[in-house]
Design a protein around this motif. Structure first.
Motif, short mmCIF file in Angstrom:
data_model
loop_
_atom_site.label_atom_id
_atom_site.label_comp_id
_atom_site.label_asym_id
_atom_site.label_seq_id
_atom_site.Cartn_x
_atom_site.Cartn_y
_atom_site.Cartn_z
N PRO A 87 0.82 -1.21 0.00
CA PRO A 87 0.00 0.00 0.00
C PRO A 87 0.85 1.26 0.00
CG PRO A 87 0.03 -1.01 2.17
CD PRO A 87 0.70 -1.98 1.25
N MET A 88 0.25 2.33 -0.44
CA MET A 88 0.96 3.61 -0.50
C MET A 88 1.08 4.20 0.90
SD MET A 88 0.09 6.85 -2.93
CE MET A 88 -1.54 7.05 -2.21
N GLY A 89 2.29 4.56 1.28
CA GLY A 89 2.51 5.20 2.57
C GLY A 89 2.09 6.66 2.54
N GLU A 90 2.10 7.30 3.69
CA GLU A 90 1.67 8.69 3.78
C GLU A 90 2.52 9.62 2.92
OE1 GLU A 90 1.46 9.95 7.81
OE2 GLU A 90 -0.09 8.49 8.38
N ASP A 91 3.78 9.26 2.70
CA ASP A 91 4.67 10.11 1.91
C ASP A 91 4.67 9.75 0.42
OD1 ASP A 91 5.95 7.70 2.01
OD2 ASP A 91 7.91 8.51 2.61
N GLY A 92 3.80 8.80 0.02
CA GLY A 92 3.72 8.41 -1.37
C GLY A 92 4.56 7.21 -1.74
N SER A 93 5.44 6.78 -0.85
CA SER A 93 6.29 5.63 -1.14
C SER A 93 5.53 4.34 -0.89
CB SER A 93 7.54 5.67 -0.25
OG SER A 93 7.17 5.58 1.12
N ALA A 94 6.04 3.23 -1.44
CA ALA A 94 5.43 1.93 -1.23
C ALA A 94 5.76 1.43 0.17
CB ALA A 94 5.92 0.94 -2.29
N ASP A 95 4.76 0.97 0.89
CA ASP A 95 4.94 0.44 2.24
C ASP A 95 5.30 -1.05 2.13
OD1 ASP A 95 4.79 -0.44 4.84
OD2 ASP A 95 2.97 0.70 5.31
N LEU A 96 6.50 -1.40 2.56
CA LEU A 96 7.01 -2.76 2.38
C LEU A 96 6.84 -3.64 3.62
CD1 LEU A 96 10.36 -2.01 0.50
CD2 LEU A 96 8.19 -2.77 -0.48
N LYS A 97 6.05 -3.20 4.58
CA LYS A 97 5.99 -3.95 5.84
C LYS A 97 5.48 -5.38 5.64
CE LYS A 97 1.49 -1.94 7.17
NZ LYS A 97 0.79 -1.08 8.16
N TYR A 98 4.50 -5.57 4.73
CA TYR A 98 3.97 -6.92 4.52
C TYR A 98 4.98 -7.78 3.77
CZ TYR A 98 -0.35 -4.52 5.79
OH TYR A 98 -1.30 -3.77 6.44
N VAL A 99 5.66 -7.21 2.80
CA VAL A 99 6.69 -7.93 2.05
C VAL A 99 7.79 -8.42 2.98
CG1 VAL A 99 8.50 -7.71 0.30
CG2 VAL A 99 6.23 -6.75 -0.14
N LEU A 100 8.27 -7.51 3.83
CA LEU A 100 9.38 -7.86 4.72
C LEU A 100 8.94 -8.81 5.83
CD1 LEU A 100 11.20 -4.41 4.91
CD2 LEU A 100 11.66 -6.37 3.41
N GLN A 101 7.66 -8.75 6.21
CA GLN A 101 7.15 -9.70 7.20
C GLN A 101 7.15 -11.11 6.62
OE1 GLN A 101 6.46 -9.52 10.43
NE2 GLN A 101 5.92 -11.70 10.43
N VAL A 102 6.76 -11.23 5.35
CA VAL A 102 6.80 -12.54 4.70
C VAL A 102 8.24 -13.03 4.58
CG1 VAL A 102 6.33 -13.80 2.57
CG2 VAL A 102 4.66 -12.15 3.42
N ALA A 103 9.15 -12.12 4.22
CA ALA A 103 10.56 -12.50 4.14
C ALA A 103 11.07 -13.03 5.48
CB ALA A 103 11.39 -11.29 3.70
N LYS A 104 10.66 -12.39 6.54
CA LYS A 104 11.07 -12.82 7.89
C LYS A 104 10.56 -14.24 8.17
CE LYS A 104 10.98 -11.19 12.71
NZ LYS A 104 10.50 -12.41 13.35
N GLU A 105 9.30 -14.49 7.83
CA GLU A 105 8.72 -15.82 8.07
C GLU A 105 9.40 -16.88 7.22
OE1 GLU A 105 4.47 -16.24 8.26
OE2 GLU A 105 4.21 -14.13 8.77
N ILE A 106 9.76 -16.52 5.99
CA ILE A 106 10.48 -17.47 5.15
C ILE A 106 11.82 -17.83 5.80
CG2 ILE A 106 11.71 -17.71 2.95
CD1 ILE A 106 9.44 -16.10 1.65
N GLY A 107 12.53 -16.82 6.26
CA GLY A 107 13.81 -17.07 6.93
C GLY A 107 13.66 -17.90 8.18
N GLU A 108 12.55 -17.75 8.87
CA GLU A 108 12.30 -18.48 10.12
C GLU A 108 11.99 -19.96 9.86
OE1 GLU A 108 10.39 -14.91 12.92
OE2 GLU A 108 9.09 -16.21 11.71
N HIS A 109 11.37 -20.26 8.70
CA HIS A 109 10.80 -21.60 8.53
C HIS A 109 11.35 -22.41 7.36
CE1 HIS A 109 7.89 -20.69 11.63
NE2 HIS A 109 7.51 -19.60 10.99
N MET A 110 12.12 -21.82 6.45
CA MET A 110 12.61 -22.59 5.30
C MET A 110 13.56 -23.68 5.77
SD MET A 110 15.20 -19.79 3.52
CE MET A 110 15.89 -20.97 2.35
N THR A 111 13.49 -24.84 5.11
CA THR A 111 14.31 -25.98 5.52
C THR A 111 15.15 -26.53 4.37
OG1 THR A 111 12.46 -27.48 5.06
CG2 THR A 111 12.70 -26.68 7.33
N THR A 112 14.83 -26.12 3.15
CA THR A 112 15.55 -26.59 1.97
C THR A 112 15.86 -25.40 1.08
OG1 THR A 112 13.42 -27.03 0.89
CG2 THR A 112 14.50 -28.89 2.00
N PRO A 113 16.84 -25.56 0.13
CA PRO A 113 17.16 -24.44 -0.77
C PRO A 113 15.91 -23.90 -1.46
CG PRO A 113 18.78 -26.18 -1.00
CD PRO A 113 17.71 -26.73 -0.10
#
Length: 443
Positions: A87-113
């Motif tokens: 979603p668009m942030g207040e300053d017009g930039s793209a808000d990456l919080k959901y993207v980075l949250q998914v990245a965090k979960e991937i790092g927490e749970h991935m078990t294979t390449p």
């Protein structure tokens, strides 16, 4: 291949379903438990032609699955696509919080390449951030699992997303790793029956930039033509004829040069702002992008201004039929739709609105025009006309292209049409006794 798609919005659901259609085993993940339960039962959260039967077919074939827990879906998975909202942030930039949250979960749970694919529309440099987050989580776990982050932007038109995905103009892949590029080629090979030339492999940052530039270019064409339309009205030219005159030039073409009430939707407004912000953060003032946005903001009120010019600023005794609420035909999406701005402007001056749209009425009632005084909804296009002072055409749905003008004339108090999409033949309507307003031609 075994694929995981995180996010079941417009991009994620279409992407996952189309990959499943080609024989891959796909699991779509979303934290919204009710949405996942609905999808398992064949209830689709968006309107997109052809999507519902394709989902049902692949669920029945057990190639498409839906789940709420990402950690259950990563084992032996070849690729994980991040397709959550930016979603668009207040300053017009793209808000990456959901993207980075998914990245965090991937790092927490991935078990294979794993190949992690950014499918969401994200600004330049996002892949580096995703990579850093995953690496950090793996380090916390003391794991050394190989992974690569790829940019694979989507180029889907709402209303024709299935066709765009199944027969793409091009597939853009951003990666510097040759093995990863080859795996992506294998994944997309079924969508290119004759040649893989349309798969464009480039560096990650160029791929991220390509998506924003594509949408900004299309938005620029729309705003340019709307600017020309406004000039045509003032000097006595007909923009409809000008459009044909320039579109016949192969260097220009006819796409995205139709004058109208401005662009809307989930992509163009957000992506133009995000590209402006990217430029600003790099120390560059994007003058042309600012102009594109300014023209579009003004254009959304052109039809409302024509109504006010005809009737005056006091509309307390006027009722207008509105055909079309979605930002474009073929979708129920009303994000940044011109109809919102036009309807709110007219009702603020006392007007009553009787609206009809084939797909977007629920969206209007539930979100975009919720609790707005002065608006009612009709189940049919002709029902919306009853005792209205004029008709406003705001979305060019196919069912509006060749209506019964005698029915329109008999239903309206006076035969007046304000056409925000230049869909009708003005000369024909005038010969039938209509007062006809359009964009880019003096009435």
């Amino acid at each position: 291949m075994k694929l995981t798609i995180v996010g079941t919005g417009y991009v994620g659901l279409v992407t996952g379903t189309c990959f499943a259609e080609m024989g891959n085993t796909v699991t779509c993940v979303d934290i919204d438990e009710q949405k996942i339960e609905n999808l398992r039962n064949g209830i689709i959260p968006i309107y997109e032609p052809g999507l519902e039967p394709m989902v049902a077919r692949n669920v029945a074939n057990k190639t498409l699955h839906f789940h709420t827990q990402l950690n259950d879906c990563l084992h032996n998975c070849v690729m994980a696509f991040i397709a959550v909202g930016t979603p668009m942030g207040e300053d017009g930039s793209a808000d990456l919080k959901y993207v980075l949250q998914v990245a965090k979960e991937i790092g927490e749970h991935m078990t294979t390449p794993l190949i992690v694919v950014d499918k969401s529309t994200v600004p330049v440099g996002t892949a580096d951030k995703v990579k850093a987050v995953i690496a950090e989580e793996l380090q916390k776990r003391g794991e050394n699992i190989e992974f690569h982050v790829v940019s694979n932007p989507e180029f889907l038109k709402e209303g024709d997303a299935i066709g765009d995905f199944m027969k793409p103009d091009r597939v853009v892949v951003g990666t510097e790793n040759k093995e990863t590029a080859e795996t992506m080629r294998q994944l997309y090979a079924p969508f290119f029956r004759s040649s893989m030339d349309r798969m464009l492999v480039m560096d990650v940052r160029s791929a991220e930039m390509t998506k924003y530039v594509a949408n900004a270019m299309l938005a620029t064409k729309i705003s340019f033509m709307n600017e020309v339309a406004n000039i045509c009205e003032l000097v006595g030219a007909d923009v409809n004829k000008v459009r044909i005159g320039i579109g016949s030039d192969s260097r220009i073409g006819y796409s995205f040069i139709y004058p109208g009430s401005g662009y809307g939707g989930s992509c163009f407004p957000k992506d133009v702002k995000a590209l402006k912000k990217t430029a600003e953060q790099a120390g560059y003032h994007a003058q042309l992008l600012n102009a594109v946005e300014d023209v579009n903001d003004r254009q959304k009120f052109v039809i409302a201004d024509k109504v006010i010019s005809h009737y005056g600023k006091d509309l307390s005794n006027k009722t207008f039929a509105v055909w079309g609420l979605s930002f474009k035909p073929g979708t129920d999406d009303m994000r940044e739709a011109p109809s919102i701005y036009i309807i709110k402007k007219l009702t603020s001056l006392g007007a009553k609105i009787q609206a009809y749209d084939p797909k977007a009425i629920h969206e209007a009632q539930t979100f975009y025009l919720k609790d707005l005084e002065g608006i009612s909804y009709s189940d049919t296009k002709y029902g919306a006309l009853k005792n209205a002072d004029a008709l406003l055409l705001l979305t060019e749905w196919k069912e509006f292209r060749s209506p019964d003008f005698l029915e329109i004339k008999s239903s309206l108090k006076k035969p007046i049409i304000f056409d925000g999409r230049n869909q009708f033949d003005g000369e024909r309507l005038q010969n039938q006794g209509f007062t006809y307003y359009q964009i880019g031609k003096k009435n």
